[in-house]
Design an enzyme around this catalytic site. Sequence first.
Site, PDB file in Angstrom:
ATOM      1  N   TYR A  52       0.830  -1.195   0.000  1.00 11.48           N
ATOM      2  CA  TYR A  52       0.000   0.000   0.000  1.00 11.48           C
ATOM      3  C   TYR A  52       0.873   1.257   0.000  1.00 11.48           C
ATOM      4  O   TYR A  52       1.476   1.615   1.017  1.00 11.48           O
ATOM      5  CB  TYR A  52      -0.928   0.019   1.210  1.00 11.48           C
ATOM      6  CG  TYR A  52      -1.894  -1.138   1.298  1.00 11.48           C
ATOM      7  CD1 TYR A  52      -2.112  -2.002   0.217  1.00 11.48           C
ATOM      8  CD2 TYR A  52      -2.602  -1.389   2.466  1.00 11.48           C
ATOM      9  CE1 TYR A  52      -2.991  -3.057   0.307  1.00 11.48           C
ATOM     10  CE2 TYR A  52      -3.494  -2.446   2.562  1.00 11.48           C
ATOM     11  CZ  TYR A  52      -3.681  -3.279   1.483  1.00 11.48           C
ATOM     12  OH  TYR A  52      -4.558  -4.339   1.579  1.00 11.48           O
ATOM     13  N   HIS A 111       0.550 -11.907   0.713  1.00 10.37           N
ATOM     14  CA  HIS A 111      -0.491 -11.087   0.088  1.00 10.37           C
ATOM     15  C   HIS A 111      -1.264 -11.838  -0.999  1.00 10.37           C
ATOM     16  O   HIS A 111      -2.469 -11.649  -1.142  1.00 10.37           O
ATOM     17  CB  HIS A 111       0.131  -9.817  -0.479  1.00 10.37           C
ATOM     18  CG  HIS A 111      -0.814  -8.664  -0.520  1.00 10.37           C
ATOM     19  ND1 HIS A 111      -0.420  -7.363  -0.382  1.00 10.37           N
ATOM     20  CD2 HIS A 111      -2.157  -8.600  -0.669  1.00 10.37           C
ATOM     21  CE1 HIS A 111      -1.463  -6.562  -0.447  1.00 10.37           C
ATOM     22  NE2 HIS A 111      -2.529  -7.293  -0.628  1.00 10.37           N
TER      23      HIS A 111
END
Length: 280
Positions: A52, A111
């Site tokens: 992010y 992830h």
Amino acid sequence: MKYMTVKGEKLSQLGLGTWGMGEKASKREEEIAALHCGLSSGVNVIDTAEMYGEGQAESLVGEAIKDLDRSQLFLISKFYPWHASPDDQKKSLAASLKRLGTDYLDLYLLHWKSDYPLAETVKGLQDLQAAGLIRHWGVSNFDTADMQELVDIAGKGAVFANEDLYNLDKRGVEYDLLPWQKQHGIAFIGYSPFNSGNGQSIPVKASLKQIADKRGVSVHQVLLAWTMRTGQVLTIPKASSVDHMRANLAAADLVLTAGELAALDRDYLPPKSKQPLESI
């Protein structure tokens, strides 16, 4: 605030998502205020990732929690698939911890699936856990067969959570993955409850609008309440403003009736067969 218990951890069903946060200096103060609003209202879960903003979201979270009691927070971050080797995991984790201003994570997730051997990735995570750098570990964007492979490698009770796309319009996981995770005692974290991550909002059909209007709430609040209806899903919407955070907090206390849920099922059909896993 609604809570769920997973392996002895009391977690707020409403978590704080951070995708897209921390990337604009002009919004930083407002974003930190939003996080503080959620945390002071009983939310104890923060979800972030090294992806992010290439660490900018983690840095924002670090700033937001620097004066808080770390033991009262459940902090989640994720590492890239190309950092799935034990050595790269250690480097990624060290960088994440530095940005977050903490010496441990409560939950560390792969992830999405990596080309690196899963057994080696699991070994790396177990080593980080044994070293006290992470309390729990898990994965994101794994489907049922992937989860079975993971449990076969790691053993019963080792995997804490799997995080996947889940909202009223993207319900495929309900067919087999959600029941499987419940059976195996693995928490399910649902991301993008408004389906906003890919820029394609959930179509507002008649039942959704009618429920929102009748209850005097927004469509988004109904969508968020729906994700928490079973008590099995930890949902992680992003709120970049205090007003948005307050709306999310109110949605956490909204309980939909059986009739309302049935009406939504008629407009947004639950899966009747196995669906390909969706992600954004």
